[in-house]
Structures are given as structure tokens and as C-alpha cells.
Motif scaffolding. Structure first.
Motif, PDB file in Angstrom:
ATOM      1  N   LEU A  37     -30.497  -8.240  10.123  1.00  0.00           N
ATOM      2  CA  LEU A  37     -31.315  -8.555  11.286  1.00  0.00           C
ATOM      3  C   LEU A  37     -31.386  -7.343  12.211  1.00  0.00           C
ATOM      4  N   PRO A  38     -32.354  -7.326  13.133  1.00  0.00           N
ATOM      5  CA  PRO A  38     -32.385  -6.225  14.107  1.00  0.00           C
ATOM      6  C   PRO A  38     -31.073  -6.142  14.876  1.00  0.00           C
ATOM      7  N   ASN A  39     -30.738  -4.943  15.301  1.00  0.00           N
ATOM      8  CA  ASN A  39     -29.492  -4.721  16.047  1.00  0.00           C
ATOM      9  C   ASN A  39     -29.688  -5.159  17.494  1.00  0.00           C
ATOM     10  N   ASN A  40     -29.781  -6.476  17.654  1.00  0.00           N
ATOM     11  CA  ASN A  40     -30.036  -7.081  18.955  1.00  0.00           C
ATOM     12  C   ASN A  40     -29.137  -8.294  19.079  1.00  0.00           C
ATOM     13  N   ARG A  44     -29.329 -11.864  16.953  1.00  0.00           N
ATOM     14  CA  ARG A  44     -28.238 -12.199  16.031  1.00  0.00           C
ATOM     15  C   ARG A  44     -27.543 -13.489  16.448  1.00  0.00           C
ATOM     16  N   HIS A  45     -27.369 -13.699  17.750  1.00  0.00           N
ATOM     17  CA  HIS A  45     -26.709 -14.899  18.229  1.00  0.00           C
ATOM     18  C   HIS A  45     -27.565 -16.136  17.948  1.00  0.00           C
ATOM     19  N   SER A  46     -28.877 -16.000  18.142  1.00  0.00           N
ATOM     20  CA  SER A  46     -29.771 -17.147  18.008  1.00  0.00           C
ATOM     21  C   SER A  46     -30.018 -17.539  16.556  1.00  0.00           C
TER      22      SER A  46
END
Length: 489
Positions: A37-40, A44-46
Motif C-alpha cells: 500500500l502507499p506509505n501513508n 494503511r490504518h484504514s
């Protein structure tokens, strides 16, 4: 076949067990169990947890289009709960179920009786089948001002007028939760060897019994479609199609579902359907009583707010559907806007009402909702309410056919004209206020003055129409039919 029980969640459990083995993904999807996933942090949490269940048809995880394992078990448990012969999981919403049941029962040029206040997907299915719809106009609810149900007398009259009817398609309950007894219609149709197909999208929870209306499955309907995501804890697009019939070929239904549903079905959606069935099966009689008492307390609290009133409650009404109306002259759209200013979002608005869909929960707190509604409407200025826009003008109590049926429409060219010049012309497009998704004008219908005024009235009040921009250009597509003589057969 192994023994199953309603306390199991076979598909969901299988997916959890699969991920617990720390599998290496050499297959789709590309997020690789949520690790790619993008490094965000927010993303990532969602997404990370749900993506652990987002897999594909690899060994051990079964195949929706040829189920033999966990998906088959989950569908069997759903069929047992709903007392169906067979239940199919739908990952493309009730729309795909409606399309499949129509294609499996109706053929090109065949006649089908259809309730005029049906969802647009019903009309799309009839068009795809090339069938010839015969419309039965529903009654209109006097207090709410919306179309509801058809009667056995209408069905008998239509079957007397038209021979070789292939199916009867009914929508029950309507979007507002108003339900009708269908036993008499179904019994009469079956005496004529005609299957009854029911779009019961808003009734997936009826199986728990009173105080909810009776499900069409328990009234012996042949095919019933449920939108599990509307009132159950299922992901959006998660739905069921149930078959309980000697008049409908289950293999044909399965064939069209394989054709129409995605070849890459969503495992999170399917798992949520398994969970939704498990949730329903776990409801006790006391849980159901608590749900009803919770909603009754909500209504009593809302009755203390002078600027609004609760309407439409009564017999054969789904308690989860809450209809509010302004007492200060606001239209439903204006009331919706005020509520949204307090971040209260309703399911839909119409000229007179707003509709809430309440949760099927025995411990849900409505305290914050009541507080925000009170704040939204506090001190609303009283103004004259001249709103009398009702769907009754669209559905006069008679039996109608399209002026140009779907097979004939291919013969004629289409042109775009100003809508105020379209009265008497034949519409070449279907106009659908959304929600609720009920066409006010169907492609092939003749355009009346009442319909033009109704559409204009809705647009002036702020209604949203799906798929057309005629309200901006004030134009409509019509078929170029030069004379009435061309339409005589």
C-alpha cells in the motif's frame, strides 16, 4: 455433505484461517494481503485489516461460480435460515439478482406483469430480456404520498386481458418500508402456473418475524432478492437471491448469475454476507423486542420536537424505516439540507418527507441523533406549505403497456427536444430520481403533461436525477415517430 449449524461462519472462518498461515501471495490482488500500500499511515490504518480477507479463488478458498467448499456452506446456511430451496450470494447488489431472475424466466417478446413503481434494475432486466412489460399501477399511500402495492384484482384483470404471461414481478416492501400481503396474488398466479418474482431488497431482516412484515419467501414467492447491505451488517453490494419454486429453473438462474456477476467476486463482500446471516440467526425473541422498544423510545423523543412529525407508522410498516416531515412548511429537500448542516445524513428526501433507515440493533443509542435533529430544526421559520406533489398522477389505477416496446424501439431514430414541447411524444430515455431509483418516465412511454410538470416540480425542489442532465439543458430524448399510424399494429 457435512452437517452445518447457524452458529458457524464458514466462509469468514476459512478466510481467517488462511491468513493465519502467513501465506505468500503469488496471485492477485496486487495489494498482497494489504502489505503493498502507499506509505501513508491513514491509508494503511484504514485498509490493512479488511484487505487481509481480500483474496481470490486459490486452493481451499472455493469459487462463487462453482461453489463446493466454504462458499457453498455459507450459501446453504443462508438458504436454511430463509427457508429457501437455494440461496445465491450476490456481489453486484440486488441489481444483478433482479436481472438474473428476469432473464431466467422471461424471453424475447414474452409478456410480463410488472408493478409500475419498480426499481430501474427491473426495467433494465425486462429490456435485456426483450420482454413486453404490462404495468400494474400501485395504490398511493394517502399520508406519505408515495406508491405502495398492487392488488389481486389488478392481477386477475391483467391475466384476463393478456395471455401467455411468463412472470409477475412485484416490489415489496416499497422504499419507505410499507409492505403488503402477497399470499392472494401468489396463490392465484400459481394456479395459472405463473411464477412470482419479488424484489424484496429492503426486507432482508423480515425473517426474524414480528414486529417486522412477513417475507415474500414465507408467502411462497418463487424468487426473492434481498439487499443484505441495506439493513444487515453486510458490505455495500452484498445481497442474496433465494429460489423456492417448482416453476423457476434454478440452473437457469445460476447460469445468468455466472454470466452477469464479476469473474473476480469480492471475498470481503461474500464474507460479510456470511456474517450478516450469522447475525440474523443469533437474534433472540428478546433481542427483537429490545429493537422495537428502542425505536419506540426514539419516536416518543422525536414527538417532543415541535418542528417535525413522524408520519406513516402503522400496520405493515417496517419499524426500521423512520419517516419525518417538517411541521413548519419545509420541503423534504429543505429538511434534508438542515439535517446535513448538523452532519445528519438521511437515506432520501422527497417533496414532503425525509427517510431514515435505522439499525437492526437492540442496544443502539439514538441520543446524539435526537440532539442533532433538534438542533437542526430549532426555530425553523413557519411558511406556507403548498406542496402537493404526489406520485398518484404518475400511476393512475389502470393497466398500461409501453407505447413502443423494447423490441420496437430499435426501428426509430432519436432526437433531443425541449421538454416543454415533449408532451405527446414518446420518451427515448428513462428518467430516474435517485434515490429511490423508481423511474418517473420509462423509455417507450408517452410523455404526458402531468409527467412534465412532475419532473419540473421535483427539479425545482432540488431532486437529483441519475444518468441525465435534462434539468440543466431542459431537454429530453424522444423517438422520431411521425404519425400515430406508424404505431398501429
Amino acid at each position: 455433505m457435512r452437517s452445518l449449524n447457524q452458529k458457524e461462519i464458514p466462509l469468514y472462518t476459512t478466510l481467517l484461517n488462511h491468513f493465519s498461515k502467513s501465506p505468500i501471495s503469488g496471485h492477485v490482488p496486487g495489494h498482497k494481503y494489504g502489505s503493498n500500500l502507499p506509505n501513508n499511515k491513514e491509508i494503511r490504518h484504514s485498509f490493512s485489516e479488511i484487505l487481509k480477507l481480500d483474496v481470490t479463488e486459490i486452493t481451499g478458498l472455493d469459487d462463487l461460480h462453482d461453489p463446493t467448499g466454504a462458499i457453498q456452506d455459507a450459501q446453504i446456511l443462508a438458504a436454511e435460515l430463509y427457508k429457501a430451496d437455494e440461496t445465491f450470494f450476490l456481489v453486484n447488489g440486488s441489481t444483478v439478482g433482479n436481472l438474473a431472475m428476469i432473464l431466467a424466466t422471461c424471453s424475447s417478446g414474452g409478456k410480463v406483469l410488472v408493478q409500475r413503481n419498480c426499481h430501474k434494475s427491473i426495467m433494465n432486466g425486462i429490456e435485456l430480456a426483450g420482454a413486453d412489460p404490462i404495468f400494474l399501477s400501485p395504490q398511493v399511500h394517502e399520508e406519505i404520498g408515495v406508491p405502495t402495492s398492487i392488488s389481486k384484482e389488478q392481477v386477475k384483470l391483467a391475466l384476463h386481458q393478456f395471455e401467455d404471461v411468463q412472470a409477475i414481478i412485484i416490489t415489496n416492501p416499497n422504499y419507505y418500508g410499507i409492505s403488503s400481503s402477497l399470499e392472494a396474488i401468489i396463490h392465484y398466479a400459481h394456479s395459472k402456473k405463473i411464477p412470482v418474482l419479488v424484489d424484496e431488497a429492503h426486507g432482508a431482516h423480515f425473517v426474524v418475524g414480528e414486529p417486522f412484515p412477513k417475507s415474500a419467501l414465507l408467502m411462497e414467492a418463487d424468487v426473492v432478492v434481498h439487499s443484505a447491505h441495506k439493513t444487515l451488517p453486510a458490505l455495500t453490494m452484498g445481497s442474496y437471491l433465494h429460489v423456492k419454486s417448482n416453476l423457476v429453473d434454478k440452473e437457469k438462474v445460476a447460469y445468468y448469475l455466472r454470466m452477469l456477476q464479476s469473474s473476480s467476486p469480492s471475498y470481503p463482500i461474500m464474507a460479510s454476507l456470511d456474517i450478516a446471516r450469522y447475525y440474523l440467526a443469533s437474534f433472540s425473541e428478546q433481542d427483537i423486542k429490545n429493537v422495537n422498544q428502542n425505536i419506540e423510545r426514539l419516536v416518543l423523543e422525536l414527538d417532543t420536537i415541535e418542528e417535525i412529525e413522524v408520519v406513516g407508522n402503522g400496520k405493515n410498516k417496517d419499524p426500521l424505516k423512520l419517516i419525518l416531515r417538517s411541521t413548519t412548511g419545509l420541503s423534504g429537500y429543505e429538511l434534508q439540507q438542515k439535517l446535513e448542516e448538523q452532519n445528519v445524513f438521511v437515506e432520501l428526501a422527497d417533496p414532503l418527507n425525509v427517510l431514515f433507515i435505522l439499525p437492526l440493533s437492540h442496544d443502539y443509542s439514538f441520543h446524539d441523533m435526537i440532539s442533532r435533529i433538534r438542533k437542526a430544526v430549532h426555530n425553523s421559520a413557519i411558511k406556507p406549505n403548498n406542496l402537493r406533489i404526489t406520485t398518484e398522477i404518475l400511476f393512475p389505477m389502470n393497466i398500461n403497456k409501453l407505447t413502443l416496446n423494447f423490441l420496437e424501439q430499435n426501428v426509430y431514430e432519436v432526437e433531443e427536444i425541449q421538454i416543454d414541447k415533449a408532451v405527446g411524444k414518446i420518451s427515448a430515455e428513462t428518467i430516474v430520481p435517485y434515490p429511490p431509483g423508481i423511474p418517473v418516465l420509462i423509455k417507450g412511454e408517452r410523455i404526458s403533461q402531468e409527467v412534465v410538470e412532475y419532473i419540473g416540480g421535483l427539479a425545482a425542489l432540488g431532486a437529483r436525477f441519475q444518468g441525465v442532465d435534462f434539468t440543466k439543458k431542459n431537454t429530453i430524448q424522444i423517438f422520431k415517430v411521425d404519425t400515430e399510424k406508424e404505431l398501429q399494429h
